[in-house]
Design a protein around this motif. Structure first.
Motif, PDB file in Angstrom:
ATOM      1  N   ARG A 267      -0.758  -3.323   2.016  1.00  0.00           N
ATOM      2  CA  ARG A 267      -0.405  -4.730   1.726  1.00  0.00           C
ATOM      3  C   ARG A 267       1.016  -4.870   1.200  1.00  0.00           C
ATOM      4  O   ARG A 267       1.634  -5.920   1.361  1.00  0.00           O
ATOM      5  CB  ARG A 267      -1.410  -5.331   0.742  1.00  0.00           C
ATOM      6  N   ASP A 268       1.543  -3.805   0.552  1.00  0.00           N
ATOM      7  CA  ASP A 268       2.924  -3.873   0.063  1.00  0.00           C
ATOM      8  C   ASP A 268       3.908  -3.987   1.218  1.00  0.00           C
ATOM      9  O   ASP A 268       4.886  -4.733   1.144  1.00  0.00           O
ATOM     10  CB  ASP A 268       3.247  -2.627  -0.778  1.00  0.00           C
ATOM     11  N   LEU A 269       3.641  -3.221   2.277  1.00  0.00           N
ATOM     12  CA  LEU A 269       4.512  -3.297   3.450  1.00  0.00           C
ATOM     13  C   LEU A 269       4.302  -4.618   4.190  1.00  0.00           C
ATOM     14  O   LEU A 269       5.249  -5.203   4.709  1.00  0.00           O
ATOM     15  CB  LEU A 269       4.225  -2.124   4.391  1.00  0.00           C
ATOM     16  N   LEU A 270       3.045  -5.069   4.206  1.00  0.00           N
ATOM     17  CA  LEU A 270       2.726  -6.317   4.902  1.00  0.00           C
ATOM     18  C   LEU A 270       3.389  -7.513   4.226  1.00  0.00           C
ATOM     19  O   LEU A 270       3.791  -8.479   4.890  1.00  0.00           O
ATOM     20  CB  LEU A 270       1.210  -6.514   4.930  1.00  0.00           C
ATOM     21  N   ASN A 271       3.531  -7.447   2.903  1.00  0.00           N
ATOM     22  CA  ASN A 271       4.137  -8.544   2.141  1.00  0.00           C
ATOM     23  C   ASN A 271       5.611  -8.283   1.826  1.00  0.00           C
ATOM     24  O   ASN A 271       6.171  -8.917   0.937  1.00  0.00           O
ATOM     25  CB  ASN A 271       3.371  -8.744   0.826  1.00  0.00           C
TER      26      ASN A 271
ATOM     27  N   LEU B 246       1.391  -3.224  12.920  1.00  0.00           N
ATOM     28  CA  LEU B 246       0.976  -2.235  13.915  1.00  0.00           C
ATOM     29  C   LEU B 246      -0.046  -1.265  13.351  1.00  0.00           C
ATOM     30  O   LEU B 246      -0.802  -0.640  14.100  1.00  0.00           O
ATOM     31  CB  LEU B 246       2.206  -1.457  14.422  1.00  0.00           C
ATOM     32  N   ALA B 247      -0.081  -1.152  12.029  1.00  0.00           N
ATOM     33  CA  ALA B 247      -1.050  -0.247  11.397  1.00  0.00           C
ATOM     34  C   ALA B 247      -2.478  -0.682  11.685  1.00  0.00           C
ATOM     35  O   ALA B 247      -3.405   0.137  11.655  1.00  0.00           O
ATOM     36  CB  ALA B 247      -0.821  -0.188   9.892  1.00  0.00           C
TER      37      ALA B 247
ATOM     38  N   ALA C 285       7.543  -5.974   7.648  1.00  0.00           N
ATOM     39  CA  ALA C 285       6.236  -6.636   7.674  1.00  0.00           C
ATOM     40  C   ALA C 285       5.659  -6.663   9.085  1.00  0.00           C
ATOM     41  O   ALA C 285       4.451  -6.474   9.283  1.00  0.00           O
ATOM     42  CB  ALA C 285       6.365  -8.058   7.125  1.00  0.00           C
ATOM     43  N   GLU C 286       6.511  -6.874  10.070  1.00  0.00           N
ATOM     44  CA  GLU C 286       6.052  -6.916  11.458  1.00  0.00           C
ATOM     45  C   GLU C 286       5.575  -5.548  11.918  1.00  0.00           C
ATOM     46  O   GLU C 286       4.548  -5.420  12.586  1.00  0.00           O
ATOM     47  CB  GLU C 286       7.186  -7.417  12.359  1.00  0.00           C
TER      48      GLU C 286
END
Length: 277
Positions: A205-209, A221-222, A216-217
Motif C-alpha cells: 500500500r505504501d507504493l500504491l499510495n 502490476l503487483a 503507483a502505476e
C-alpha cells in the motif's frame, strides 16, 4: 467394488480418491505429526526452532526495511512477521507438493491407499507448522498491539481458502512433477523468485499510495501476482486492517479454477502415478 472404482479413469473415481483419503484422517494425521517429530528427533528445542528461525529472520528484515523505507518498526515488523507466517505455509505446500509422490514412493508402491492421503498429510504438516508459528504472532500482539475486531475472525475462512488451494496445488504439481522430474527444481526456483515479487517484506500500500504516479502505476502490476491476493486476505485480518473485496474475488476464482484443472489431471493420470514413481 470400491477398489475398482478407485482405479478407474473417471471423475467419480477421482472424487472417490479424495473422499476415501479424507476418511483416513487418522492415518495421514499421524504420519504428518510423525514427520515433524522425525525432523527434530535429536533436537533439544524441537519444533520451536521453526518459530525461532522465522522470528529472527523477520526481526532482522523488519529492522532493515524499516530503516530503508523510513517506516515505524511497529508497522514494518508485524507486517513482515505475519507475511512470513503466511508465506511459509504457501511455499511449503508448493515446494513439498512438487515432491509429494516422489518422496513417498515406498508407501505408494507397497501401501494400497488413495493418492490424496499423501497430499492431506503434506497439508496437515504445513498446517501444524502454521499453528506453531502463531505463538510468535501472539508474542508480537503483546509487543506491538494491533487494533483487532470481531470482523477479523475472517482470518479463519481465509486460512481455509489457503488450505484448499494448498491441497490442489500439491496434488496437481505432485502428479505433473512425478512424470516430468525436471519440473521439481524449476518449481522451487519459481517459489524463491515469487517471494521477492510478493509483498512479504515490502509494504504494497505504501507504493500504491506513493506521490509519484509512475511508482503507483507500477505498483498496480503487483496485483497480477496471484500470491498477493492469498497473502492479503489473511494478513489484513491478522493485523486488524480492513478487507478488500477484490482480493477475495481473485482468491476464490483461483480456487475454483485450480480445483477444476486438478480434477481433470487427477482423472486422467492418477492411475499412472504408481508407475511413474
Amino acid at each position: 467394488m470400491a477398489s475398482a472404482q478407485l482405479g478407474g479413469r473417471t471423475y467419480r473415481a477421482a472424487l472417490l480418491d479424495l473422499r476415501t483419503g479424507w476418511t483416513q484422517r487418522q492415518l495421514w494425521a499421524h504420519l504428518g505429526w510423525q514427520d515433524i517429530r522425525q525432523r527434530y528427533r535429536r533436537s533439544v528445542l524441537g519444533p520451536i526452532w521453526i518459530s525461532i528461525t522465522m522470528a529472527v529472520t523477520a526481526i532482522a528484515l523488519g529492522v532493515l526495511y524499516a530503516g530503508l523505507f523510513g517506516n515505524d518498526l511497529s508497522i514494518q515488523l508485524p507486517y513482515i512477521l505475519v507475511g512470513f507466517i503466511i508465506w511459509n505455509f504457501i511455499a511449503g505446500c508448493i515446494s513439498e507438493g512438487s515432491e509429494v509422490f516422489i518422496s513417498n514412493v515406498g508407501l505408494i508402491t507397497h501401501l494400497p491407499a488413495p493418492l490424496s492421503v499423501h497430499v492431506y498429510r503434506l497439508v496437515w504438516r504445513q498446517t501444524l507448522f502454521f499453528l506453531h508459528n502463531l505463538v510468535v504472532y501472539a508474542i508480537m500482539l503483546i509487543v506491538f498491539p494491533q487494533n483487532l475486531h470481531w470482523s477479523d475472525l475472517a482470518a479463519i475462512p481465509a486460512f481455509v481458502v489457503l488450505v484448499l488451494n494448498g491441497a490442489w496445488v500439491a496434488l496437481l504439481l505432485g502428479v505433473v512433477t512425478t512424470r516430468f522430474r525436471d519440473l521439481t527444481p524449476i518449481t522451487q526456483s519459481i517459489v524463491q523468485l515469487a517471494f521477492f515479487l510478493t509483498p512479504i517484506v515490502w509494504i504494497y500500500r505504501d507504493l500504491l499510495n506513493s506521490p509519484n504516479p509512475a511508482i503507483a502505476e507500477r505498483a498496480r502490476l503487483a496485483e497480477l501476482n496471484p500470491f498477493l491476493h492469498f497473502v492479503e486476505i489473511l494478513r489484513r485480518p491478522m493485523l486488524g486492517e480492513p478487507q478488500e473485496l477484490r482480493f477475495w474475488v481473485v482468491a476464490l476464482v483461483i480456487t475454483v479454477v485450480g480445483w477444476a484443472l486438478t480434477m481433470v489431471v487427477l482423472r486422467r493420470y492418477r492411475s499412472r502415478v504408481s508407475y511413474w514413481v
